[in-house]
Design an enzyme around this catalytic site. Structure first.
Site, PDB file in Angstrom:
ATOM      1  N   LYS A  52      -1.657  41.879 -77.979  1.00 22.17           N
ATOM      2  CA  LYS A  52      -1.901  42.054 -75.963  1.00 22.17           C
ATOM      3  C   LYS A  52      -1.162  40.189 -76.573  1.00 22.17           C
ATOM      4  O   LYS A  52      -0.816  39.507 -75.833  1.00 22.17           O
ATOM      5  CB  LYS A  52      -3.040  41.335 -75.618  1.00 22.17           C
ATOM      6  CG  LYS A  52      -2.973  42.902 -74.798  1.00 22.17           C
ATOM      7  CD  LYS A  52      -3.195  44.648 -75.470  1.00 22.17           C
ATOM      8  CE  LYS A  52      -2.345  45.353 -75.436  1.00 22.17           C
ATOM      9  NZ  LYS A  52      -2.170  46.371 -76.051  1.00 22.17           N
ATOM     10  N   ALA A 322     -10.018  51.820 -76.080  1.00 20.33           N
ATOM     11  CA  ALA A 322     -11.362  51.263 -76.154  1.00 20.33           C
ATOM     12  C   ALA A 322     -11.915  51.265 -74.989  1.00 20.33           C
ATOM     13  O   ALA A 322     -12.926  51.575 -75.657  1.00 20.33           O
ATOM     14  CB  ALA A 322     -10.342  49.562 -76.151  1.00 20.33           C
ATOM     15  N   HIS A 446      -4.060  36.444 -49.037  1.00 23.84           N
ATOM     16  CA  HIS A 446      -2.394  35.832 -48.941  1.00 23.84           C
ATOM     17  C   HIS A 446      -1.748  35.058 -49.666  1.00 23.84           C
ATOM     18  O   HIS A 446      -3.367  34.182 -48.969  1.00 23.84           O
ATOM     19  CB  HIS A 446      -2.433  36.492 -47.621  1.00 23.84           C
ATOM     20  CG  HIS A 446      -1.005  36.238 -47.047  1.00 23.84           C
ATOM     21  ND1 HIS A 446      -0.118  37.134 -47.683  1.00 23.84           N
ATOM     22  CD2 HIS A 446      -0.081  34.690 -47.048  1.00 23.84           C
ATOM     23  CE1 HIS A 446       1.262  36.370 -46.991  1.00 23.84           C
ATOM     24  NE2 HIS A 446       0.970  35.064 -46.896  1.00 23.84           N
TER      25      HIS A 446
END
Ligand SMILES: Cc1cc2nc3c(=O)[nH]c(=O)nc-3n(C[C@H](O)[C@H](O)[C@H](O)COP(=O)(O)OP(=O)(O)OC[C@H]3O[C@@H](n4cnc5c(N)ncnc54)[C@H](O)[C@@H]3O)c2cc1C
Length: 467
Positions: A52, A322, A446
């Site tokens: 990652k 994991a 929003h």
């Protein structure tokens, strides 16, 4: 140093270290043994975390090269691969040290060494300094994880013919990368090198990418990756690889047999899955039962057939993830402490951290059809989500599956921006056995991408508003 504990945990990955920490929190003493020399297992050292780190860095690089201009930012960027690798290594080091700190805090003795069960309640450890320690405990937890699945006839050198471990440590960007396996790891690491400049060809035995996921998502995912420049050879198998003058010749043929084709490659990444790792653990000697795939067999309390010996994580059945290992770790520690540990196996999310990301939980449409269960579908495209539009990240959609009679959410399938961070909403909803209407009537902020999740839920009863 005491050699007797309430529990001995063999393996210091997400399964092992979390079990040791939870045991400590529950007042039980433990030792956590790992032979790697640094704690955190596959996940922290060579798996989730370094992959990652590279996905994040390569995505920023690619964005700066190709997407900044859309935002009115002119940038000239250069790749500094050694620095990109160094920041990955640094973060891995910090996190693995963090695990040692957490073990210490939980009063679990972290032992670097190879553990072997010599009898129920007994573990022999060959420590890194060549000494042997004989430990005893009422409970032994096997958390030895998994290893790379080998491709018959192909020998890894981790430089040119690599597994994921070599693919997160390449010292130069391969001009041509061939990836064997269109699963999560192959597509994630293929994306890293694609963004850094490789031509990527993915060879997959089955007829689709990320086999097992919702078919509509799988098709959309393949389309997006193809648009990004990936080449897919589906229903195709690799039958051999040869090194010639520093380059690789990869032979492929149709999965069902047929004419061979030879692909040129600088690097071959073998990513066809992982297998449970239980070598030299003494399992056969103590009589612990294993299944055909080499996984330790347990009951739903993680007990093997040998009293006092338990197994969790990648070395037992279930998805090799994991967070699944972590949840089993907590559950087994609680069961050992006399509490009611539990994992909801139907609600374990999965993520592919590519761009766009793919995330899902629960049943796919194909599974519901096979079960003969009547369901409704709500769907919402990110092209109609204002935040995604602002950010120029409109690829993908959110899809919700709900029971046709009770409206209970049965699955959520997302492909789009940052969906890894959003799938948890549907995990919570499913844990509480929410109806799609519960999600549809929950106020969402929003403008956020999370509104797509609400709109998809609204779509189950046909009142989506923005599409
Ligand atoms: C490239 C890659 C990317 C991944 N990305 C993700 C992701 O994004 N998300 C996700 O959820 N999962 C991901 N995974 C999977 C994840 O890493 C595993 O599911 C997870 O690490 C399993 O945890 P575990 O504790 O069961 O085993 P492991 O993490 O494999 O740990 C087991 C440990 O046991 C040690 N050990 C084995 N035998 C002995 C012995 N006899 N004595 C002492 N020590 C021993 C090993 O050295 C190892 O450190 C990824 C995996 C890879 C390879």
């Amino acid at each position: 140093m005491a050699d007797s504990f309430d529990a001995i945990v063999i393996g210091g990955g997400p399964g092992g270290y979390n079990a040791a920490i939870r045991l400590g929190q529950l007042g039980l003493s433990s030792a956590c043994i790992d032979k790697r020399g640094s704690f955190g297992g596959t996940c922290l050292n060579i798996g989730c975390i370094p992959s990652k780190a590279l996905l994040h860095a390569s995505e920023r690089f690619h964005e700066a090269q190709t997407d900044f201009a859309k935002l009115g930012i002119k940038a000239k960027v250069d790749l500094d691969l050694p620095a990109m690798m160094a920041q990955k290594t640094k973060v891995v080091g910090e996190l693995t040290k963090g695990v040692e700190f957490l073990l210490k805090k939980a009063k679990s003795e972290a032992i670097v060494g190879e553990g072997r069960i010599t009898a129920p309640g007994k573990v022999e450890v060959k420590t890194a300094d060549g000494k042997v320690r004989n430990l005893t405990a009422k409970h032994i937890i096997i958390a030895t994880g998994s290893d790379v699945a080998p491709l018959p006839g192909v020998t890894l050198d981790e430089k040119q013919i690599v597994s994921s471990t070599g693919a997160i440590a390449l010292t130069a960007v391969p001009k041509k990368l061939v990836v064997v396996g269109a699963g999560v790891i192959g597509l994630e690491l293929g994306s890293v090198w694609k963004r850094l400049g490789s031509e990527v060809t993915v060879v997959e035995f089955l007829d689709r990418v990320t086999p097992g996921i919702d078919l509509e998502v799988s098709k959309a995912f393949q389309r997006v990756l193809t648009k990004q420049g990936f080449t897919f050879l589906l229903s195709t198998k690799v039958t051999g690889v040869e090194k010639k003058a520093g380059a690789l010749k990869v032979t492929v043929e149709p999965a069902a047999g047929g004419d061979k084709q030879v692909l040129d490659a600088d690097v071959l990444l073998v990513a066809i899955g992982r297998i449970p790792y239980t070598a030299n653990l003494g399992l056969a000697e103590v009589g612990a039962a294993m299944d055909k795939r080499g996984r330790v067999i347990t009951d739903n309390h993680y007990r093997t057939n040998v009293p006092g010996i338990y197994a969790i994580g990648d070395c037992r059945e279930g998805p090799m993830l994991a967070h699944k290992a972590e949840d089993e770790a907590v559950a087994v520690a609680e069961i050992i402490a006399g509490k009611a540990g539990h994992v909801s196996y139907g609600i374990i999310p999965s993520v592919v951290y590519t761009s766009p990301e793919v995330a899902w939980v629960g049943k796919t449409e194909e599974e519901l059809k096979a079960e003969g269960r009547a369901y409704k579908v709500g769907k919402f495209p990110f092209t109609a989500n204002s935040r995604a539009k602002i950010n120029h990240e409109t690829e993908g959609f959110a899809k919700v599956l709900a029971d046709a009679v009770t409206d209970e959410v049965l699955g959520a399938h997302l492909i789009g921006p940052s969906v890894s961070e959003m799938i948890g909403e549907y995990c919570v909803a499913m844990e509480f056995r929410a109806a799609s209407e519960d999600v549809a009537r929950t106020c969402h902020p929003h403008p956020t991408r999370s509104e797509a999740l609400k709109q998809a839920a609204m779509g189950v009863e046909g009142w989506t508003m923005q599409a």
